[in-house]
Design an enzyme around this catalytic site. Structure first.
Site, PDB file in Angstrom:
ATOM      1  CE  LYS A 139     -24.196 -35.933  42.253  1.00 28.10           C
ATOM      2  NZ  LYS A 139     -23.059 -36.850  42.407  1.00 28.10           N
TER       3      LYS A 139
HETATM    4  N1  PMP Z   1     -22.364 -42.819  43.952  1.00 25.69           N
HETATM    5  C1  PMP Z   1     -21.901 -41.589  44.251  1.00 25.69           C
HETATM    6  C2  PMP Z   1     -21.419 -41.312  45.629  1.00 25.69           C
HETATM    7  C3  PMP Z   1     -21.867 -40.595  43.261  1.00 25.69           C
HETATM    8  O1  PMP Z   1     -21.407 -39.382  43.533  1.00 25.69           O
HETATM    9  C4  PMP Z   1     -22.304 -40.908  41.954  1.00 25.69           C
HETATM   10  C5  PMP Z   1     -22.244 -39.856  40.870  1.00 25.69           C
HETATM   11  N2  PMP Z   1     -23.398 -39.094  40.826  1.00 25.69           N
HETATM   12  C6  PMP Z   1     -22.788 -42.192  41.709  1.00 25.69           C
HETATM   13  C7  PMP Z   1     -22.802 -43.127  42.723  1.00 25.69           C
HETATM   14  C8  PMP Z   1     -23.344 -42.557  40.357  1.00 25.69           C
HETATM   15  O2  PMP Z   1     -24.554 -41.883  40.142  1.00 25.69           O
HETATM   16  P1  PMP Z   1     -25.041 -41.515  38.673  1.00 25.69           P
HETATM   17  O3  PMP Z   1     -24.995 -42.746  37.898  1.00 25.69           O
HETATM   18  O4  PMP Z   1     -26.411 -40.986  38.870  1.00 25.69           O
HETATM   19  O5  PMP Z   1     -24.090 -40.480  38.164  1.00 25.69           O
END
Ligand code: PMP
Length: 321
Positions: free
Chosen positions: A166
Site C-alpha cells: 500500500k
Molecule cells: N486493493 C486495493 C488497491 C486496496 O487499496 C485495498 C484496500 N486496502 C484492497 C484491495 C483490499 O485490501 P484489504 O482487504 O486488506 O483492505
C-alpha cells in the site's frame, strides 16, 4: 452509532500519534518540504474498528496482519521506523482508547519519508517517520449493490510500482480510475492489468462466483494481497465448503459470472450487480455473496466466537493527556 454519552467524535477533539507522542489531531502537521508530500514516498494501512454496542467495545479486525503488511512496505521503501508489529498494535489500542470512539472507526497508520529536502529522488539516507490517526467511519462505497465500469486506466505493474504494497504514490492510479467511474455515474471502477486480466477495484479485491466455485485474481496479477480477500477465502472454504481458485480472470468472465463481489477493509463485502451497464446474472445480489457477507459481518464485529482471534477488542477509556 453513538450511545449518546459524551464522546469526542468531532475531529477537533481527537488525538493522533505523531512524532512518537499522542497529540491533538490539529497539531499533527508536517512541513510543505516533506519528501512524501511531493513524491508519494509513504506506505499506509486502512484498518477498521467495528463498534459492538452489546459488548461496549470496538473490535479491530486483523490488526497484526495490517501492520505486517505495513512493515513489508517499509522494507521496500526503506522506511526505518523504530516499531515492531507488537509496538504498532499497542500504539493503536492506546490511541483508540484515548479517542473514546463509540462507533465504527477507520484507523490510518502512515509511515513516510519525513525528510524536508526538495529534489532528492532516492530512498536511502532520508529520515522516516510514522503517524497514526483514527476517525469515525461508516459506509464506504455508498451502495449495497454496486454498478461498476471497466476502467480505461490500467493497473501499475510490479516493475513500475509494486501493487502488492500500500504505497501512497500508487494510489494516484486508483484515484484516476475511481474519478473516471464516479464522474460517469458508476459506483466503482474495475481495473485491468497490463495484459488485460481483471485486477481489482480502486480499493477492493474482486471475486467471481461461477458454477458454485469462487474465483479471485491471483496475486501475481498486480493485486493487493487484501486481508479481507484472505478472510473471505478462508471462510468460504471452511464455513461454506466452497472451492476457491486463485488465477488470472478474463474480462468476459465477469459479464458471464453468476455473482461478482468486491472485498476490502473499507468496502467489507459488497456485491456488484452491474458491469458496464450490463446486469450480472439477473442483476440481483446472489446467494453466495449474501451468505458470505453475513458471515463476514458477524466475524468483524466480534459476534462469531470461532474467529475472535482475528479481533482486538478495545473498550473506550478516559485517559488524561
Ligand atoms: N486493493 C486495493 C488497491 C486496496 O487499496 C485495498 C484496500 N486496502 C484492497 C484491495 C483490499 O485490501 P484489504 O482487504 O486488506 O483492505
Amino acid at each position: 452509532m453513538s450511545t449518546g454519552q459524551s464522546s469526542p467524535d468531532g475531529t477537533d477533539q481527537l488525538q493522533a500519534f505523531f512524532r512518537g507522542q499522542y497529540v491533538p489531531l490539529s497539531e499533527a502537521k508536517v512541513s510543505v518540504m516533506t519528501h512524501a508530500l511531493h513524491y508519494g514516498t509513504g506506505v499506509f494501512e486502512g484498518i477498521r474498528g467495528n463498534w459492538n454496542e452489546e459488548k461496549g467495545a470496538i473490535f479491530i479486525f486483523r490488526l497484526r496482519e495490517h501492520f505486517e503488511r505495513l512493515l513489508r512496505g517499509c522494507r521496500l521503501l526503506m522506511l526505518d521506523i523504530p516499531y515492531s508489529v507488537d509496538d504498532l498494535c499497542e500504539i493503536t489500542v492506546e490511541l483508540v482508547q484515548r479517542n473514546r470512539h463509540q462507533q465504527d472507526i477507520y484507523i490510518r497508520p502512515l509511515a513516510y519519508k519525513s525528510a524536508e529536502l526538495i529534489a532528492n529522488l532516492k530512498l536511502q539516507e532520508l529520515d522516516s517517520d510514522f503517524t497514526l490517526i483514527t476517525v469515525p467511519f461508516g459506509n464506504y462505497l455508498g451502495s449495497d449493490a454496486l454498478r461498476c465500469c471497466t476502467s480505461s486506466w490500467r493497473r501499475v505493474d510490479d516493475n513500475m510500482i509494486p501493487a502488492r504494497l500500500k504505497i501512497s504514490g500508487i494510489y494516484v492510479n486508483s484515484i484516476l480510475a475511481k474519478t473516471e467511474a464516479t464522474m460517469a455515474g458508476f459506483d466503482e471502477a474495475i481495473i485491468l492489468n497490463q495484459d488485460g486480466h481483471v485486477c481489482e477495484g480502486s480499493g477492493e479485491n474482486i471475486f467471481v462466483v461461477s458454477d458454485g466455485r469462487l474465483f479471485t485474481s491471483s496475486l501475481e496479477d498486480n493485486v493487493l494481497p487484501g486481508i479481507t480477500r484472505d478472510t473471505i477465502i478462508q471462510i468460504a472454504q471452511r464455513e461454506l465448503g466452497l472451492d476457491v481458485v486463485e488465477r488470472s480472470i478474463d474480462r468476459s468472465e465477469l459479464y458471464l459470472a453468476d455473482e461478482v463481489f468486491l472485498t476490502g477493509t473499507a468496502a467489507h463485502l459488497t456485491p456488484v450487480v452491474q458491469l458496464d451497464n450490463r446486469n450480472i446474472a439477473d442483476g440481483k445480489i446472489g446467494p453466495i455473496s449474501g451468505k458470505l457477507q453475513k458471515l463476514y459481518f458477524d466475524i468483524v464485529v466480534g459476534r462469531n466466537p470461532k474467529y475472535l482471534h482475528w479481533c482486538t477488542a478495545v473498550e473506550p477509556r478516559l485517559v488524561t493527556a
